[in-house]
Design an enzyme around this catalytic site. Structure first.
Site, PDB file in Angstrom:
ATOM      1  N   LYS A  94       0.858  -1.188   0.000  1.00  0.00           N
ATOM      2  CA  LYS A  94       0.000   0.000   0.000  1.00  0.00           C
ATOM      3  C   LYS A  94       0.886   1.226   0.000  1.00  0.00           C
ATOM      4  CE  LYS A  94      -4.509   0.636   0.219  1.00  0.00           C
ATOM      5  NZ  LYS A  94      -5.454  -0.387  -0.228  1.00  0.00           N
TER       6      LYS A  94
HETATM    7  N1  GLU Z   1      -7.044   0.033  -3.466  1.00  0.00           N
HETATM    8  C1  GLU Z   1      -7.805  -1.133  -3.786  1.00  0.00           C
HETATM    9  C2  GLU Z   1      -7.895  -2.053  -2.589  1.00  0.00           C
HETATM   10  O1  GLU Z   1      -7.751  -1.638  -1.471  1.00  0.00           O
HETATM   11  C3  GLU Z   1      -7.323  -1.812  -5.050  1.00  0.00           C
HETATM   12  C4  GLU Z   1      -5.905  -2.269  -5.041  1.00  0.00           C
HETATM   13  C5  GLU Z   1      -5.421  -2.758  -6.402  1.00  0.00           C
HETATM   14  O2  GLU Z   1      -6.199  -2.818  -7.323  1.00  0.00           O
HETATM   15  O3  GLU Z   1      -4.227  -3.050  -6.489  1.00  0.00           O
HETATM   16  O4  GLU Z   1      -8.160  -3.213  -2.717  1.00  0.00           O
END
Ligand code: GLU
Length: 416
Positions: free
Chosen positions: A106
């Site tokens: 993240k």
């Molecule tokens: N931000 C989204 C999540 O928390 C998508 C992450 C992604 O597609 O890599 O799942």
């Protein structure tokens, strides 16, 4: 910060709860408690008034045993290293639960994007990308949108990365515009996943989706798509909200009209014919399905006792604290955990990555059909585990996910 509201403490508590149940060896457990790598960067950005501001950015990789790092980047004043680390850990479990070959990551920048111009956001994003170049790459770490970032943000990251390496590398991000290699269906994918898993859960509980009252907290990418698709599926969306508050109608809101109103005035508040509700009131409305699709720790020990929904579907990441989980469970409220309910986004991110690497693109029908197939399978696996082990859905989802990551960690062994 109160431990209940510290996201990393919360993520570790969830892991500890499951470690015992799956008899996780202490060494593997210890490894999974920690994030593999953390990059903290200063992001000097020229503002429109000529001044310079230095924002702080984070990118955290939690565990890469099952594949390259995957996860969104969020822009928010409340971003912290603990929050990004917890979110990275949740991405590890989410990818493992969906059985897609990624590890968890993240990113986040502490900033107030709503007070920044498009040009300021572009300059900040491009500098952030340059600073993160050392860990990014289509086979290393693939960012995606999260809170307050979108397809445009991904296009800037793609462009900055590509300019630096000297050729176009579309697969360095997912959630990018279709015109530069994005996947059809990605924009709605998280909302589609929420509605698909909600439908499965309603069927399990013997509740019809037609007319089911649904309250959605949050009207960003996830909340908006969830509300729209839930209405299309026959549910009655009685309330939606954004950061300024919400709107309520007992017979159901016309979501397409709310979307038009939001586009015109920049918020859902004031929608004709609706009553105003606060975000706190929305969480306590009588309804069949409550969908927190905004920020973390919205359902806590302070309000979980007053939730009047039959079911909670976690569109956001980490909206329910472990203390609230316990209260909801004791009160017989069925909860679809974030790593299952909102996994539609990263699943179509995976499809986008695969399509990009193959340079062969699918129709929206193909994307949606494959997405729903994977989600229905994951839902069935989690439900079976939950019934067999007599544990709540979150614990069941964690049992499956953590076991898969532990197995990969174990079989790869420790280096050196
Ligand atoms: N931000 C989204 C999540 O928390 C998508 C992450 C992604 O597609 O890599 O799942």
């Amino acid at each position: 910060m109160d431990d209940e509201l510290n996201p990393l403490a919360m993520a570790r508590q969830q892991l500890d709860q499951v470690a015992e149940r799956i008899h996780l060896e202490p060494d593997v457990h210890e490894k999974l408690k920690h994030c593999k790598r953390t990059l903290i960067v200063a992001v000097p950005t020229s503002m429109d008034d000529g001044s310079l501001r230095v924002f702080t950015g984070y990118r955290v990789h939690h565990n890469l045993a099952r594949g390259p790092a995957k996860g969104g980047i969020r822009y928010h004043p409340g971003v912290s290293l603990d929050e990004v680390s917890a979110l990275a850990m949740w991405m590890t479990w989410k990818c493992a639960l969906m059985d897609i070959p990624f590890g968890g990551a993240k990113g986040g920048v502490i900033c107030s994007p709503k007070e920044m111009s498009l040009r300021e956001l572009e300059r900040m994003t491009r500098r952030l990308t340059s600073e993160m170049m050392i860990i990014l790459g289509p086979d290393k770490d693939i960012p995606a949108p999260d809170i307050n970032t979108n397809a445009q943000t991904m296009a800037w990251i793609l462009d900055t990365y590509s300019m630096n390496v000297g050729h176009s590398v579309p697969s360095v991000v997912t959630g990018k515009p279709v015109s530069v290699g994005g996947s059809r269906g990605r924009e709605d994918a998280t909302g589609r996943g929420c509605v698909c898993t909600m439908r499965e859960a309603l069927a399990h509980l013997g509740l019809p989706i037609a007319g089911a009252r649904v309250a959605v907290q949050g009207f960003g990418n996830v909340g908006r798509a969830t509300a729209r698709l839930a209405q299309q599926a026959g549910a009655r969306v009685v309330a939606v909200s954004d950061e300024w508050g919400g709107v309520y109608h007992p017979h159901g809101l016309d979501i397409d009209a709310v979307i038009r109103h939001d586009r015109q005035v920049g918020r859902v508040g004031g929608f004709a014919g609706s009553d105003a509700v606060t975000n706190a009131e929305l969480l306590e409305l009588e309804c069949e399905v409550l969908i927190p699709a905004a920020l973390g720790h919205q359902l806590t020990q302070a309000n979980a006792g007053r939730v009047r929904a039959r079911m909670v579907v976690e569109g956001a990441n980490g909206p329910t604290t472990p203390a609230a989980d316990q209260i909801l469970n004791d009160r017989g409220i069925f909860l679809l955990p974030d790593i299952l309910a909102n996994a539609g986004g990263v699943t179509v991110s995976y499809f986008e990555w695969v399509q990009g690497l193959m340079e062969y693109f699918w129709t929206e029908e193909e994307v949606n059909e494959r997405l729903e197939r994977l989600l229905r399978q994951a839902f069935a696996d989690v439900l079976r585990t939950s019934l067999q082990e007599k544990v709540p859905m979150r614990v069941a989802a964690y049992m499956l996910a953590v076991s898969r990551v532990a197995e990969a960690t174990r079989i790869r062994g420790k280096y050196p």
